[in-house]
Design a protein around this motif. Structure first.
Motif, mmCIF file in Angstrom:
data_model
loop_
_atom_site.group_PDB
_atom_site.id
_atom_site.type_symbol
_atom_site.label_atom_id
_atom_site.label_comp_id
_atom_site.label_asym_id
_atom_site.label_seq_id
_atom_site.Cartn_x
_atom_site.Cartn_y
_atom_site.Cartn_z
ATOM 1 N N LEU A 1 29.880 34.558 34.180
ATOM 2 C CA LEU A 1 29.491 35.741 34.954
ATOM 3 C C LEU A 1 29.775 35.531 36.437
ATOM 4 N N LEU A 2 29.447 34.350 36.962
ATOM 5 C CA LEU A 2 29.686 34.091 38.374
ATOM 6 C C LEU A 2 31.172 34.099 38.707
ATOM 7 N N VAL A 3 31.999 33.630 37.787
ATOM 8 C CA VAL A 3 33.446 33.643 38.019
ATOM 9 C C VAL A 3 33.949 35.068 38.210
ATOM 10 N N ASP A 4 33.393 35.990 37.460
ATOM 11 C CA ASP A 4 33.801 37.392 37.583
ATOM 12 C C ASP A 4 33.104 38.100 38.739
ATOM 13 N N PHE A 5 31.829 37.748 38.970
ATOM 14 C CA PHE A 5 30.990 38.490 39.904
ATOM 15 C C PHE A 5 31.207 38.108 41.363
ATOM 16 N N LEU A 6 31.285 36.816 41.660
ATOM 17 C CA LEU A 6 31.339 36.392 43.058
ATOM 18 C C LEU A 6 32.568 36.923 43.807
ATOM 19 N N PRO A 7 33.763 36.930 43.197
ATOM 20 C CA PRO A 7 34.897 37.530 43.919
ATOM 21 C C PRO A 7 34.698 39.021 44.212
ATOM 22 N N GLN A 8 34.048 39.732 43.298
ATOM 23 C CA GLN A 8 33.784 41.154 43.529
ATOM 24 C C GLN A 8 32.789 41.344 44.666
ATOM 25 N N LEU A 9 31.813 40.434 44.745
ATOM 26 C CA LEU A 9 30.835 40.488 45.830
ATOM 27 C C LEU A 9 31.510 40.167 47.163
ATOM 28 N N LYS A 10 32.422 39.226 47.137
ATOM 29 C CA LYS A 10 33.154 38.865 48.359
ATOM 30 C C LYS A 10 33.993 40.040 48.858
ATOM 31 N N ALA A 11 34.524 40.822 47.925
ATOM 32 C CA ALA A 11 35.351 41.977 48.294
ATOM 33 C C ALA A 11 34.553 43.043 49.039
ATOM 34 N N GLU A 12 33.221 42.937 48.969
ATOM 35 C CA GLU A 12 32.351 43.887 49.677
ATOM 36 C C GLU A 12 31.943 43.334 51.045
ATOM 37 N N HIS A 13 32.798 42.512 51.621
ATOM 38 C CA HIS A 13 32.624 41.978 52.968
ATOM 39 C C HIS A 13 31.422 41.029 53.078
ATOM 40 N N CYS A 14 31.160 40.300 51.998
ATOM 41 C CA CYS A 14 30.156 39.238 52.024
ATOM 42 C C CYS A 14 30.872 37.894 52.087
ATOM 43 N N ASN A 15 30.302 36.961 52.820
ATOM 44 C CA ASN A 15 30.839 35.605 52.884
ATOM 45 C C ASN A 15 30.145 34.792 51.795
ATOM 46 N N ILE A 16 30.871 34.470 50.723
ATOM 47 C CA ILE A 16 30.271 33.879 49.528
ATOM 48 C C ILE A 16 30.642 32.405 49.398
#
Length: 364
Positions: A18-33
Motif C-alpha cells: 500500500l505504501l509503495v502505491d500511496f506515498l508517490p501519490q501523496l508526494k504528487a500533492e506537493h508533500c515532501n515524503i
C-alpha cells in the motif's frame, strides 16, 4: 509539509505494498515524503527502487537484526533530530510502539499519527496488555483505521473513539486496467494442457492467510483445476510439503513473489482469498476490478468489500468451498462481474489520498 512515514520493513505484505502505491501519490500533492524503514535486510529491493524512482526518500535504521531491540526508540529519535518533520506517521507493530515511546520520552512536538491495518493481533482482547495499549494509542494525535469493523473493535479496546478516523485503503485502478493478461502456459509446464481451470491466490504465506486450507479444498476439485499461489513467507515450505502429502503437487504452482499480480488476476478463471481475517483486503479490491470472478472468506475485511454473497464462502467447509469454486469458475453471466467492477470503483487511490491530505491539513 514534511511527512515522515515509519514501518518495520518493506516485505511482501499488504501495508507495505500500500505504501509503495500511496506515498508517490501523496508526494504528487506537493508533500515532501520520507520513508524510514527499520530493517533493510527483510525489505524487497523492488519496493525500495519503485519508491525512490517516484522521488520518495527512503532511509534504513539498521541493515539487519531483530525488530525487538530496546535501542530502536533512541535510533528513531536521533533520525528525527537530523530532519525537520511536521508529521510522523507510524505503521505496524512493534514500530508504532517505538514511535509512541519517542514522543513520550523525548517530549517531541511533531504531530504523530498511526494507521491500524488489521482487525486482529495478539494483544487485542488480552487483558495483560489493556492498560499499556490504551497508553500507547492515546499517545497519537490521531489513529487511522481502514474499515469500520476495525474502528469498532479498536474503540472498544482502547477507548480512543474521539481520536479514531476511518480512511479506507485505495488502489490505483487505472494501473490495474492497463495490465495485460498473460499466457499462463509460460509460467510453468504444469499449466500446459486443454480444458484447464486456473485459480489464483496472491498473498503472503503467513497467518492469517490460509493457503494450507485452500490446498485441502483443491484436493476435492476435479483434476483439471490448477491452483497458482503467488507470494512468499514463513509457511511457504510447509504448504509445498502439504501439497505433496495431499497428492496434488502436479496441479499446484508456487510462483514466489511477483510484480505482475494484476496481469495474473486477469488471466485466471477465478481469483480466491482464503483468510482467517483481514483489515481491508486490497487483494479483494484488485480481484473485483480484474474482470474475473472472485471468491473469498466470509470474514471482516473481505465480506464488507465483496458485493455479493456469491463472492463469499464459510471457512473450514472444504466440500462447500469446492462446489462454489466449480460454479464460479464456469460463470458465463456478466451480472456478478458488473457488480464486482462497480464495487471496486469505490476504493480509489484518489479518495484515499484526499482523506489523508484532509487529515494532515487539519492540524490535528
Amino acid at each position: 509539509m514534511n511527512i515522515l512515514h515509519i514501518i518495520n520493513n518493506m516485505a511482501n505484505g499488504g501495508a507495505e505494498r500500500l505504501l509503495v502505491d500511496f506515498l508517490p501519490q501523496l508526494k504528487a500533492e506537493h508533500c515532501n515524503i520520507t520513508l524510514l524503514v527499520v530493517i533493510e535486510s527483510t525489505s524487497l529491493p523492488v519496493y525500495i527502487d519503485e519508491l525512490r524512482e517516484a522521488g520518495v526518500a527512503v532511509y534504513f535504521l539498521k541493515n539487519s537484526g531483530s525488530l525487538y531491540d530496546i535501542r530502536l526508540p533512541f535510533a528513531i529519535n536521533k533520525f528525527l533530530n537530523q530532519g525537520r518533520y511536521d508529521i510522523v506517521h507510524a505503521h505496524l507493530f512493534p514500530t508504532f510502539y517505538y514511535v509512541a515511546l519517542v514522543k513520550r520520552i523525548f517530549a517531541r512536538k511533531e504531530r504523530y499519527y498511526f494507521t491500524e491495518h488489521s482487525i486482529h493481533n495478539k494483544r487485542i482482547d488480552d487483558k495483560r496488555f489493556k492498560y499499556l495499549e490504551k497508553w500507547i494509542y492515546k499517545t497519537f494525535d490521531r489513529v487511522i483505521v481502514i474499515s469500520d469493523a476495525i474502528k469498532h473493535k479498536l474503540d472498544n479496546w482502547t477507548g480512543t473513539a474521539e481520536k479514531t478516523l476511518t480512511i479506507r485503503n485505495g488502489l490505483n485502478l487505472a494501473k490495474l486496467e492497463q495490465a495485460a493478461a498473460k499466457d499462463l502456459s509460460t509460467i510453468d509446464s504444469v499449466l500446459v494442457g486443454h480444458d484447464k481451470k486456473y485459480l489464483l491466490m496472491s498473498a503472503r504465506f503467513d497467518r492469517p492467510k490460509r493457503q494450507d486450507l485452500l490446498l485441502e479444498v483443491v484436493q476435492r476439485l476435479p483434476e483439471n483445476f490448477v491452483l497458482i499461489l503467488a507470494g512468499e513467507g514463513p509457511q511457504l515450505s510447509n504448504c509445498q510439503l502439504l501439497a505433496g502429502q495431499l497428492g496434488i503437487s502436479h496441479r499446484v504452482v508456487f510462483l514466489g513473489h511477483r510484480s505482475d499480480i494484476a496481469s495474473l488476476m486477469k488471466s485466471v478463471d477465478l481469483n480466491i482469498l482464503y483468510s482467517d481475517y483481514e483489515g481491508m483486503s486490497g487483494v479483494t479490491v484488485e480481484a473485483l476490478a480484474s474482470g474475473k470472478p472472485f471468491l473469498g472468506s466470509d470474514v471482516p475485511g473481505i465480506n464488507d468489500v465483496a458485493p455479493s454473497p456469491l463472492n463469499l464462502f464459510k471457512n473450514y467447509h472444504p466440500n462447500e468451498i469446492a462446489e462454489k469454486i466449480i460454479n464460479l469458475s464456469t460463470l458465463k453471466e456478466n451480472v456478478l462481474l458488473d457488480l464486482q467492477k462497480e464495487q471496486s470503483e469505490k476504493f480509489t487511490m484518489k479518495a484515499m489520498v484526499e482523506g489523508y491530505l484532509g487529515l494532515y491539513q487539519s492540524q490535528g
